[in-house]
Design a protein around this motif. Structure first.
Motif, PDB file in Angstrom:
ATOM      1  N   LYS A  77       0.813  -1.230   0.000  1.00 24.27           N
ATOM      2  CA  LYS A  77       0.000   0.000   0.000  1.00 24.27           C
ATOM      3  C   LYS A  77       0.841   1.272   0.000  1.00 24.27           C
ATOM      4  CE  LYS A  77      -3.872  -2.079   2.561  1.00 24.27           C
ATOM      5  NZ  LYS A  77      -4.767  -1.930   3.742  1.00 24.27           N
ATOM      6  N   LYS A  78       2.078   1.178  -0.482  1.00 27.17           N
ATOM      7  CA  LYS A  78       2.982   2.334  -0.581  1.00 27.17           C
ATOM      8  C   LYS A  78       3.260   2.972   0.773  1.00 27.17           C
ATOM      9  CE  LYS A  78       1.325   3.473  -5.246  1.00 27.17           C
ATOM     10  NZ  LYS A  78       0.723   4.527  -6.120  1.00 27.17           N
ATOM     11  N   LYS A  79       3.182   2.174   1.840  1.00 23.74           N
ATOM     12  CA  LYS A  79       3.329   2.714   3.195  1.00 23.74           C
ATOM     13  C   LYS A  79       4.703   2.468   3.812  1.00 23.74           C
ATOM     14  CE  LYS A  79      -1.563   2.469   4.528  1.00 23.74           C
ATOM     15  NZ  LYS A  79      -2.537   1.963   5.524  1.00 23.74           N
ATOM     16  N   VAL A  80       5.392   1.398   3.384  1.00 19.23           N
ATOM     17  CA  VAL A  80       6.635   0.993   4.053  1.00 19.23           C
ATOM     18  C   VAL A  80       7.858   1.502   3.289  1.00 19.23           C
ATOM     19  CG1 VAL A  80       7.941  -0.944   4.977  1.00 19.23           C
ATOM     20  CG2 VAL A  80       5.438  -1.099   4.798  1.00 19.23           C
ATOM     21  N   PRO A  81       8.698   2.352   3.894  1.00 19.38           N
ATOM     22  CA  PRO A  81       9.882   2.891   3.201  1.00 19.38           C
ATOM     23  C   PRO A  81      11.045   1.899   3.193  1.00 19.38           C
ATOM     24  CG  PRO A  81       9.760   3.796   5.403  1.00 19.38           C
ATOM     25  CD  PRO A  81       8.526   2.950   5.231  1.00 19.38           C
ATOM     26  N   ALA A  82      10.877   0.821   2.420  1.00 23.40           N
ATOM     27  CA  ALA A  82      11.900  -0.232   2.365  1.00 23.40           C
ATOM     28  C   ALA A  82      12.416  -0.378   0.944  1.00 23.40           C
ATOM     29  CB  ALA A  82      11.325  -1.557   2.850  1.00 23.40           C
ATOM     30  N   PHE A  83      13.721  -0.622   0.814  1.00 25.68           N
ATOM     31  CA  PHE A  83      14.322  -0.918  -0.492  1.00 25.68           C
ATOM     32  C   PHE A  83      14.690  -2.395  -0.520  1.00 25.68           C
ATOM     33  CE2 PHE A  83      17.256  -1.240  -3.924  1.00 25.68           C
ATOM     34  CZ  PHE A  83      16.922  -0.210  -4.792  1.00 25.68           C
ATOM     35  N   LEU A  84      14.423  -3.048  -1.638  1.00 28.19           N
ATOM     36  CA  LEU A  84      14.739  -4.468  -1.777  1.00 28.19           C
ATOM     37  C   LEU A  84      15.993  -4.632  -2.639  1.00 28.19           C
ATOM     38  CD1 LEU A  84      11.867  -4.701  -0.667  1.00 28.19           C
ATOM     39  CD2 LEU A  84      11.486  -6.611  -2.216  1.00 28.19           C
ATOM     40  N   GLY A  85      17.072  -5.116  -2.001  1.00 29.93           N
ATOM     41  CA  GLY A  85      18.319  -5.380  -2.717  1.00 29.93           C
ATOM     42  C   GLY A  85      18.659  -6.859  -2.682  1.00 29.93           C
ATOM     43  N   SER A  86      19.855  -7.198  -3.147  1.00 27.83           N
ATOM     44  CA  SER A  86      20.270  -8.596  -3.250  1.00 27.83           C
ATOM     45  C   SER A  86      20.472  -9.222  -1.876  1.00 27.83           C
ATOM     46  CB  SER A  86      21.578  -8.703  -4.046  1.00 27.83           C
ATOM     47  OG  SER A  86      21.431  -8.124  -5.319  1.00 27.83           O
ATOM     48  N   SER A  87      19.967 -10.442  -1.708  1.00 25.96           N
ATOM     49  CA  SER A  87      20.093 -11.148  -0.442  1.00 25.96           C
ATOM     50  C   SER A  87      21.373 -11.979  -0.407  1.00 25.96           C
ATOM     51  CB  SER A  87      18.885 -12.065  -0.234  1.00 25.96           C
ATOM     52  OG  SER A  87      19.068 -12.882   0.904  1.00 25.96           O
ATOM     53  N   PHE A  88      22.127 -11.862   0.684  1.00 23.71           N
ATOM     54  CA  PHE A  88      23.331 -12.668   0.873  1.00 23.71           C
ATOM     55  C   PHE A  88      23.011 -14.062   1.407  1.00 23.71           C
ATOM     56  CE2 PHE A  88      25.176  -8.521   0.626  1.00 23.71           C
ATOM     57  CZ  PHE A  88      26.452  -8.715   0.102  1.00 23.71           C
ATOM     58  N   ALA A  89      21.828 -14.214   1.971  1.00 21.36           N
ATOM     59  CA  ALA A  89      21.496 -15.478   2.621  1.00 21.36           C
ATOM     60  C   ALA A  89      21.489 -16.652   1.651  1.00 21.36           C
ATOM     61  CB  ALA A  89      20.141 -15.365   3.308  1.00 21.36           C
ATOM     62  N   PHE A  90      21.214 -16.375   0.366  1.00 19.58           N
ATOM     63  CA  PHE A  90      21.120 -17.466  -0.605  1.00 19.58           C
ATOM     64  C   PHE A  90      22.454 -17.783  -1.285  1.00 19.58           C
ATOM     65  CE2 PHE A  90      16.696 -16.147  -0.265  1.00 19.58           C
ATOM     66  CZ  PHE A  90      16.040 -17.359  -0.239  1.00 19.58           C
ATOM     67  N   LEU A  91      23.530 -17.140  -0.878  1.00 15.27           N
ATOM     68  CA  LEU A  91      24.823 -17.388  -1.519  1.00 15.27           C
ATOM     69  C   LEU A  91      25.229 -18.857  -1.433  1.00 15.27           C
ATOM     70  CD1 LEU A  91      26.945 -14.279  -0.440  1.00 15.27           C
ATOM     71  CD2 LEU A  91      26.032 -14.785  -2.704  1.00 15.27           C
ATOM     72  N   ALA A  92      24.948 -19.470  -0.292  1.00  9.20           N
ATOM     73  CA  ALA A  92      25.312 -20.883  -0.141  1.00  9.20           C
ATOM     74  C   ALA A  92      24.531 -21.749  -1.125  1.00  9.20           C
ATOM     75  CB  ALA A  92      25.028 -21.337   1.293  1.00  9.20           C
ATOM     76  N   GLY A  93      23.276 -21.370  -1.397  1.00 11.72           N
ATOM     77  CA  GLY A  93      22.476 -22.122  -2.361  1.00 11.72           C
ATOM     78  C   GLY A  93      23.029 -22.016  -3.770  1.00 11.72           C
ATOM     79  N   TYR A  94      23.396 -20.804  -4.176  1.00 15.14           N
ATOM     80  CA  TYR A  94      24.004 -20.632  -5.497  1.00 15.14           C
ATOM     81  C   TYR A  94      25.302 -21.424  -5.603  1.00 15.14           C
ATOM     82  CZ  TYR A  94      20.820 -16.680  -6.270  1.00 15.14           C
ATOM     83  OH  TYR A  94      19.712 -15.888  -6.433  1.00 15.14           O
TER      84      TYR A  94
END
Length: 470
Positions: free
Chosen positions: A69-86
């Motif tokens: 709803k355009k209410k949360v001031p969050a930016f979505l960037g690359s996640s490091f948590a999945f590095l082990a999966g890659y």
């Protein structure tokens, strides 16, 4: 700024239009640069496209804002948590294997939707009892330790260049002030890169040959190409899902910590409005779509929360402006090429710190939430998660191989450890952890760490906390 504007800024600005177009643009670029260093580092570590990563960081952020709803001031960037999966699916960044890893990450994003539905139906506290810190903490510790080998190997290509990156990150994070303290990763990359360029360690030929304008997407690097090129490997497809999806249990805890921290920073309870079910849906869909098109998984970024604390400009419109800037940059191959020629030693130096901090945040997770290791159940759960996750990863086979008919499925260490930990926590008696979802805590720090927040926010958090204290 005038004294009047400074006073407004100290109270918090929820409508950035009062600042004027020029200042809003500067704030947008600041948010873009805050996320930039960590966001582009993930494709460099995995072999994914930098241009595609920037495109979907921007598009994913806009999608998240639309759903929340355009209410949360969050930016979505690359996640490091999945590095082990890659790394488990495409250890050397092979493009043909990365497509399968992206398929696994896309499926992990869909798990967010399941949790969102459960939150909507039953409430957060009833669902979160199955993912306490005694489970998420050791998983995060194992993720960092499993990645340590590649960091050391990259550093080994040129240790002096790697040390420059390490020293800059440490100095900026410990003694830096303001924005310097919030973006130590970016500054470490830039400083090490410049030293490498001056000493002749970089070949800029690809940069000179790259075009100024180009499309950031390549069909052959998307998940869709797996099913159309005639070389589908069903076993690897299933293995990628089994290996990567369990990581989502840790990243979902990270997401909840993020939303709590943003709520505390802004002074609004985003856990209730627009609600975790909406923010999880936005994050999950952004991750799934980004992965399908060959970009890394998305996650809400702590650096940008740190910028909110620093500037006290809380208007989500500024974050959306940063997303648009990222999308525009994704159409410049020359810009992406400048990043892609970065020396392996620079990447190694940065990742040495990052991977170590992943494990350190996992340790702090269990410490800050006071996990009681005098209880045998907690010791057993943590022990099996760590031993299985790390031991299987460094075993000769590198996975538990299970033949299913004509297909062979590989369970990675992280997948095995995560599943065992979740099941044991569910069936063993003596649960002693409660998740409170009624109100975000005042500082946003305790719940942040308690739910297994990522290393990136840990770097930015200190800066934000210091600014709040000042």
């Amino acid at each position: 700024m005038s004294k009047e504007n400074i006073k407004i800024g100290e109270e918090g600005i929820y409508d950035a239009r009062k600042l004027g177009t020029g200042r809003v643009l500067i704030l947008g670029f600041q948010h873009m640069f805050a996320m930039f260093g960590s966001t582009v580092l993930v494709p460099l570590l995995t072999g994914l496209s930098v241009s595609t990563t920037l495109l979907w960081a921007g598009l994913g952020t806009l999608l998240f804002h639309l759903i929340s709803k355009k209410k949360v001031p969050a930016f979505l960037g690359s996640s490091f948590a999945f590095l082990a999966g890659y790394a488990a699916i495409a250890p050397n960044g092979e493009p043909e294997l990365l497509r399968y890893a992206c398929f696994g990450v896309a499926c992990a994003g869909l798990v967010y939707l399941i949790l969102a539905v459960l939150f909507r139906a039953f409430g957060a506290s009833r669902v979160m009892r199955y993912f306490p810190p005694v489970v998420t903490g050791p998983i995060i510790i194992a993720i960092g330790l499993n990645l340590s080998k590649s960091a050391v190997e990259n550093c080994g290509t040129n240790w002096p260049i790697a040390l420059v990156a390490i020293v800059i990150v440490v100095v900026c994070n410990i003694w830096g002030r303001g924005m310097v303290k919030i973006i130590p990763i970016l500054l470490g990359v830039i400083g090490s890169y410049l030293v490498a360029a001056i000493t002749g360690c970089i070949d800029f030929t690809p940069v000179r040959e790259a075009a100024w304008i180009g499309l950031p997407l390549q069909y052959q690097r998307t998940v869709f190409s797996i099913f159309t090129d005639g070389n589908l490997d069903p076993a690897l497809l299933i293995t990628s899902v089994i290996t990567i999806v369990p990581i989502a249990f840790a990243t979902m805890m990270e997401h909840i910590g993020d939303i709590s921290a943003i709520s505390s920073t802004v002074g609004k309870n985003f856990i209730k409005d627009p609600g975790l079910h909406r923010t999880l849906t936005g994050d999950g869909l952004a991750t799934t779509l980004a992965s399908l098109f060959g970009a890394p998984a998305n996650t809400t970024y702590g650096e940008n929360t740190g910028v909110l604390t620093l500037t006290k400009v809380y208007d989500p419109m500024v974050i959306r402006l940063a997303a648009v800037i990222a999308i525009i940059l994704s159409f410049c191959p020359k810009f992406a090429s400048v990043i892609e020629v970065m020396p392996s030693a620079t990447i190694g130096g940065i990742s040495l710190v990052l991977y170590g901090m992943i494990s350190a945040v996992g340790v702090r997770n269990v410490v800050e939430t006071h996990v009681d290791f005098s209880q045998s159940r907690n010791v057993i759960i943590a022990a099996l998660i760590l031993v299985l996750s790390i031991g299987i990863n460094y075993s000769t086979a590198g996975a538990i191989v299970i033949p299913v008919g004509a297909i062979t499925i590989n369970f990675s260490g992280i997948a095995t450890g995560s599943l065992v930990g979740i099941v044991l926590n569910a069936i063993l008696p003596g649960k002693d952890y409660k998740f409170e979802d009624d109100e975000p805590n005042r500082t946003g720090v305790d719940l942040e760490i308690a739910q297994g927040k990522s290393l990136v926010w840990e770097l930015a958090r200190k800066a934000g906390q210091k600014n709040m204290e000042d």
